[in-house]
Every structure is written in structure tokens, then in C-alpha cells.
Write a protein that holds these residues in place. Structure first.
Motif, PDB file in Angstrom:
ATOM      1  N   UNK A 211      64.189  71.498   4.370  1.00 12.35           N
ATOM      2  CA  UNK A 211      63.605  72.845   4.260  1.00 12.35           C
ATOM      3  C   UNK A 211      62.216  72.814   4.837  1.00 12.35           C
ATOM      4  N   UNK A 212      61.937  73.684   5.771  1.00 13.67           N
ATOM      5  CA  UNK A 212      60.589  73.812   6.325  1.00 13.67           C
ATOM      6  C   UNK A 212      60.205  75.283   6.254  1.00 13.67           C
ATOM      7  N   UNK A 213      58.918  75.548   6.248  1.00 14.80           N
ATOM      8  CA  UNK A 213      58.497  76.944   6.361  1.00 14.80           C
ATOM      9  C   UNK A 213      58.979  77.484   7.700  1.00 14.80           C
ATOM     10  N   UNK A 240      69.498  72.878   9.701  1.00 11.32           N
ATOM     11  CA  UNK A 240      68.646  72.091   8.810  1.00 11.32           C
ATOM     12  C   UNK A 240      69.223  70.723   8.446  1.00 11.32           C
ATOM     13  N   UNK A 241      70.466  70.435   8.899  1.00 16.72           N
ATOM     14  CA  UNK A 241      71.093  69.167   8.498  1.00 16.72           C
ATOM     15  C   UNK A 241      70.861  68.125   9.596  1.00 16.72           C
ATOM     16  N   UNK A 242      70.382  66.956   9.186  1.00 19.62           N
ATOM     17  CA  UNK A 242      70.142  65.844  10.112  1.00 19.62           C
ATOM     18  C   UNK A 242      70.787  64.581   9.561  1.00 19.62           C
ATOM     19  N   UNK A 243      71.113  63.665  10.483  1.00 15.82           N
ATOM     20  CA  UNK A 243      71.564  62.352  10.026  1.00 15.82           C
ATOM     21  C   UNK A 243      70.371  61.615   9.425  1.00 15.82           C
ATOM     22  N   UNK A 244      70.648  60.808   8.417  1.00 19.11           N
ATOM     23  CA  UNK A 244      69.553  60.180   7.671  1.00 19.11           C
ATOM     24  C   UNK A 244      68.674  59.287   8.549  1.00 19.11           C
ATOM     25  N   UNK A 245      69.260  58.683   9.575  1.00 22.75           N
ATOM     26  CA  UNK A 245      68.472  57.772  10.409  1.00 22.75           C
ATOM     27  C   UNK A 245      67.628  58.493  11.447  1.00 22.75           C
ATOM     28  N   UNK A 246      67.782  59.804  11.521  1.00 20.59           N
ATOM     29  CA  UNK A 246      67.171  60.567  12.609  1.00 20.59           C
ATOM     30  C   UNK A 246      65.714  60.971  12.334  1.00 20.59           C
TER      31      UNK A 246
END
Ligand SMILES: Cc1cc2nc3c(=O)[nH]c(=O)nc-3n(C[C@H](O)[C@H](O)[C@H](O)COP(=O)(O)OP(=O)(O)OC[C@H]3O[C@@H](n4cnc5c(N)ncnc54)[C@H](O)[C@@H]3O)c2cc1C
Ligand code: FES
Length: 249
Positions: A211-213, A240-246
Motif C-alpha cells: 500500500x502506498x499513498x 500492488x502485488x509483487x514477488x517477495x524477492x523483488x
């Protein structure tokens, strides 16, 4: 494909404390929505608040889009006063959403309002009866337990003050998981960072929802960028979904 649409409010009710559930009749968006995506709501016809407010898609039931939100400021306070029958201007579904294809056993990790997008994901993954770890500061901030259980999920709760479930963090529960699973997480940044550390240590795939502004919500203003291993990325467009290593924390 995202749409700008007018949705009719079917219900907007308090589900405890400052938490509200809003159901909107909006077939265009409900049809296209994927778990982890969000809508950008125009809350007022005036200038306050000027910007739309991003809210995750909590669930989709037929033509209805459900949202779960917490009143934290002017925009959400005005939203909480909207009544059934009123219209809302929405843009959505926005963002990429979780990728749930070919998933092995899933663990969903929610911190506070992070439960909001995970119920829709749990619906999609219900055949494999996901384990859901919900963490919050205190009992009053634990949401959606019954809803997850209703679709066959096993739910474990962690509270910082021990007022419900395990005394500690949802990530402390995650550390105890020994089988190889796919982790899906949404919540405050420190929790997501901890999830990424655990996923790396256990060599488990993980997807985290950030979550970002946001200002525009459609990739135009660069107001929501985060630093990743593949350069700067927009949370509203590439997330808003990213791979954890990214993510570079
Ligand atoms: C992709 C995405 C999905 C979201 N999904 C949900 C959801 O399902 N349910 C929900 O309750 N909220 C969600 N949020 C957060 C929600 O957008 C904000 O709480 C809301 O915009 C606040 O508006 P406001 O006018 O009430 O508060 P404001 O007056 O704008 O802000 C009140 C307080 O909330 C903080 N805040 C505002 N926006 C954000 C944000 N984007 N991230 C972190 N802190 C913020 C501010 O710093 C301030 O402290 C999501 C945000 C994003 C980016
Ligand atoms: S909010 Fe404008 S680019 Fe993401």
C-alpha cells in the motif's frame, strides 16, 4: 481492462468499531475483478477530498463488489456516511492482483486491514482450504474470521497484546510452518518485510501486496513508485502485488 463506472450502493454498514463493509452493484467491475486488485473511489462531488481513494476489492458476489474499509480520515469518514441507493463513481479493477495459478498449498498472512483483499483470494483458492494467519494489535482489530471459516479456511489469530489467539505476530506463526507453501500477504510494511525475510529463509514463493499513498491510481503521476530489483515500479500499475524477492526495502 479497467472501467470508470457508476455503482449503486446496496449496503454500507459498520461491522464493528471504525470498520465498514460496502456492497456496490457494479457488474462491469465485478466481472473483470481479480483478487488483489483495487478500485479508486470518487467519494465526493466537491473538492474535499480532491483525490480518489484506493480500496481493495474485498470480495465479488455476482454483480456486486464488496469493499471493507476503516475510517481513518476525511475521505473514509465521508464514505461511511453514504447510504444504500446512492451512486458512487469507481475506476477499476486496477493493479495486477495475485497470481494464484498452479499454487501449491497456500498460506494467507494478513496484518490489520490487510485482510481486505485476502478474502477474495481465499474464495479463489478454497478448494485447497488455505491456512489464514491474521495478526493485529488487539482483538477488536481482528476481522473476517467467520467469513474465512465459512469457505473452509483454517484460521489462526495472533494479537500483540494476547487478547485473542497467540500472543505475538502473525509472522511468528508463519515461522513455525515447516511444509513448503505459497505465501500471500497483505498488511503493514514491517510485516511484509518480515514475510519476505521468512520466505527467503525457507525458500518459499511469496507474493506481497503493498500500500502506498496514491494520487492518480492509474500509472500517470509516479506518486506511488517503489524501488525494486528491476528498477522503480508503480504500485498502482505494476503492483500492488509483487514477488517477495523483488522489493528493495
Ligand atoms: C492499493 C490500496 C488498497 C487499499 N485497500 C484498502 C482497503 O481495502 N481498506 C482500507 O480501509 N484501506 C485501504 N487502503 C488505504 C486507503 O486508501 C486509505 O486509508 C484511504 O485512502 C484514506 O483516506 P482518508 O481520506 O480517509 O484519510 P486521509 O486523511 O487521506 O489519511 C488518514 C491517514 O491514513 C493514512 N493513509 C492514507 N492513505 C494511505 C495509504 N494509501 N497507505 C497507507 N496509509 C494511508 C494517512 O497517512 C493518514 O495518516 C488501500 C490503499 C491502497 C494504496
Ligand atoms: S498513483 Fe499515480 S502512478 Fe501510481
Amino acid at each position: 481492462m479497467a472501467y470508470q463506472a457508476k455503482g449503486k450502493i446496496l449496503k454500507n454498514s459498520c461491522v464493528g468499531g471504525s470498520y465498514f463493509k460496502l456492497s456496490i452493484f457494479c457488474p462491469k467491475i465485478s466481472k473483470a475483478a481479480l483478487p488483489g486488485q483495487f478500485v479508486n473511489l470518487k467519494i465526493s462531488h466537491g473538492f474535499i477530498p480532491l483525490l480518489r481513494r484506493p480500496i481493495s476489492i474485498h470480495n465479488v458476489r455476482g454483480s456486486n463488489v464488496d469493499l471493507l474499509y476503516e475510517v481513518v480520515g476525511k475521505g473514509t469518514e465521508l464514505l461511511s456516511r453514504k447510504k444504500a441507493g446512492e451512486e458512487l463513481d469507481l475506476i477499476g479493477p486496477l493493479g495486477n492482483g495475485f497470481s494464484a495459478r498452479g499454487a501449491r498449498r497456500a498460506i494467507l498472512v494478513a496484518g490489520g486491514m490487510g485482510v481486505a483483499p485476502l478474502l477474495f483470494l481465499a474464495e479463489k483458492l478454497k478448494k485447497q482450504k488455505p491456512l489464514v494467519l491474521i495478526g493485529a494489535k488487539t482483538r477488536k482489530q481482528i476481522l473476517c474470521v467467520k467469513e474465512f471459516e465459512k469457505i473452509g479456511c483454517v484460521v489462526k489469530i495472533a494479537t500483540d497484546d494476547g487478547s485473542c489467539g497467540f500472543k505475538g505476530r502473525a509472522t511468528d506463526l508463519l515461522k513455525k510452518i515447516l511444509v513448503r507453501v505459497t505465501i500471500y500477504a497483505c498488511g503493514p510494511k514491517p510485516m511484509l518485510k518480515a514475510v519476505c525475510v521468512i520466505a527467503k529463509a525457507k525458500n518459499m514463493p511469496a507474493q506481497i501486496s503493498l500500500e502506498e499513498h496514491m494520487a492518480c491510481g492509474i500509472g500517470a503521476c509516479l506518486g506511488c513508485v517503489v524501488n525494486t530489483t528491476k528498477g522503480m515500479k508503480r504500485v498502482c500499475k505494476e503492483g500492488p502485488v509483487f514477488d517477495s524477492g523483488e522489493i528493495i526495502w
